[in-house]
Motif scaffolding. Sequence first.
Motif, mmCIF file in Angstrom:
data_model
loop_
_atom_site.group_PDB
_atom_site.id
_atom_site.type_symbol
_atom_site.label_atom_id
_atom_site.label_comp_id
_atom_site.label_asym_id
_atom_site.label_seq_id
_atom_site.Cartn_x
_atom_site.Cartn_y
_atom_site.Cartn_z
ATOM 1 N N UNK A 1 0.846 -1.204 0.000
ATOM 2 C CA UNK A 1 0.000 0.000 0.000
ATOM 3 C C UNK A 1 0.877 1.249 0.000
ATOM 4 N N UNK A 2 1.875 1.284 0.875
ATOM 5 C CA UNK A 2 2.751 2.456 0.961
ATOM 6 C C UNK A 2 3.513 2.648 -0.350
ATOM 7 N N UNK A 3 3.960 1.574 -0.957
ATOM 8 C CA UNK A 3 4.663 1.666 -2.238
ATOM 9 C C UNK A 3 3.736 2.246 -3.311
ATOM 10 N N UNK A 4 2.501 1.766 -3.368
ATOM 11 C CA UNK A 4 1.539 2.277 -4.351
ATOM 12 C C UNK A 4 1.238 3.749 -4.106
ATOM 13 N N UNK A 5 1.068 4.113 -2.834
ATOM 14 C CA UNK A 5 0.788 5.507 -2.470
ATOM 15 C C UNK A 5 1.916 6.415 -2.948
ATOM 16 N N UNK A 6 3.140 6.005 -2.719
ATOM 17 C CA UNK A 6 4.281 6.841 -3.100
ATOM 18 C C UNK A 6 4.539 6.842 -4.600
ATOM 19 N N UNK A 7 4.360 5.699 -5.253
ATOM 20 C CA UNK A 7 4.636 5.610 -6.701
ATOM 21 C C UNK A 7 3.544 6.249 -7.538
ATOM 22 N N UNK A 8 2.289 5.997 -7.185
ATOM 23 C CA UNK A 8 1.163 6.421 -8.019
ATOM 24 C C UNK A 8 0.511 7.707 -7.531
ATOM 25 N N UNK A 9 0.947 8.199 -6.366
ATOM 26 C CA UNK A 9 0.352 9.410 -5.770
ATOM 27 C C UNK A 9 -1.168 9.276 -5.620
ATOM 28 N N UNK A 10 -1.606 8.062 -5.271
ATOM 29 C CA UNK A 10 -3.027 7.827 -5.039
ATOM 30 C C UNK A 10 -3.214 7.390 -3.597
ATOM 31 N N UNK A 11 -4.298 7.826 -3.003
ATOM 32 C CA UNK A 11 -4.569 7.525 -1.604
ATOM 33 C C UNK A 11 -5.364 6.230 -1.459
ATOM 34 N N UNK A 12 -5.274 5.636 -0.296
ATOM 35 C CA UNK A 12 -6.068 4.465 0.065
ATOM 36 C C UNK A 12 -7.012 4.838 1.196
ATOM 37 N N UNK A 13 -8.235 4.365 1.120
ATOM 38 C CA UNK A 13 -9.157 4.458 2.245
ATOM 39 C C UNK A 13 -8.999 3.175 3.031
ATOM 40 N N UNK A 14 -8.815 3.294 4.337
ATOM 41 C CA UNK A 14 -8.744 2.131 5.227
ATOM 42 C C UNK A 14 -10.130 1.933 5.818
ATOM 43 N N UNK A 15 -10.690 0.736 5.594
ATOM 44 C CA UNK A 15 -12.026 0.462 6.107
ATOM 45 C C UNK A 15 -11.985 -0.564 7.232
ATOM 46 N N UNK A 16 -12.934 -0.420 8.144
ATOM 47 C CA UNK A 16 -13.127 -1.364 9.238
ATOM 48 C C UNK A 16 -14.630 -1.541 9.384
ATOM 49 N N UNK A 17 -15.081 -2.778 9.373
ATOM 50 C CA UNK A 17 -16.518 -3.074 9.424
ATOM 51 C C UNK A 17 -17.263 -2.340 8.303
ATOM 52 N N UNK A 18 -16.655 -2.324 7.116
ATOM 53 C CA UNK A 18 -17.229 -1.707 5.915
ATOM 54 C C UNK A 18 -17.462 -0.207 6.026
ATOM 55 N N UNK A 19 -16.788 0.448 6.955
ATOM 56 C CA UNK A 19 -16.897 1.900 7.090
ATOM 57 C C UNK A 19 -15.499 2.514 6.982
#
Length: 75
Positions: free
Chosen positions: A29-47
């Motif tokens: 995830x961190x590699x993708x964030x840094x390479x692609x400059x795209x963010x990730x949403x972290x979900x817990x219990x589908x929220x």
Amino acid sequence: SNYVSRDLRGFLNHVVSITDLGRGHVSKVVQTVNNDKEAFIVIKNNKPHAVIMSVEEYQELMEAKENYELLQVAM
């Protein structure tokens, strides 16, 4: 809150669960964030609970927020 989840999923291309992060996907995830400059949403219990983004993206967001706040004060 389901509307918010759908809205955020449309806004950001990547969604990852806390469970998947715990299974060793953090470095990918961190590699993708840094390479692609795209963010990730972290979900817990589908929220959505958090966002992982590059430092560069975060700094740009904070600068935009500060500029917006200064504009609000000036009005």
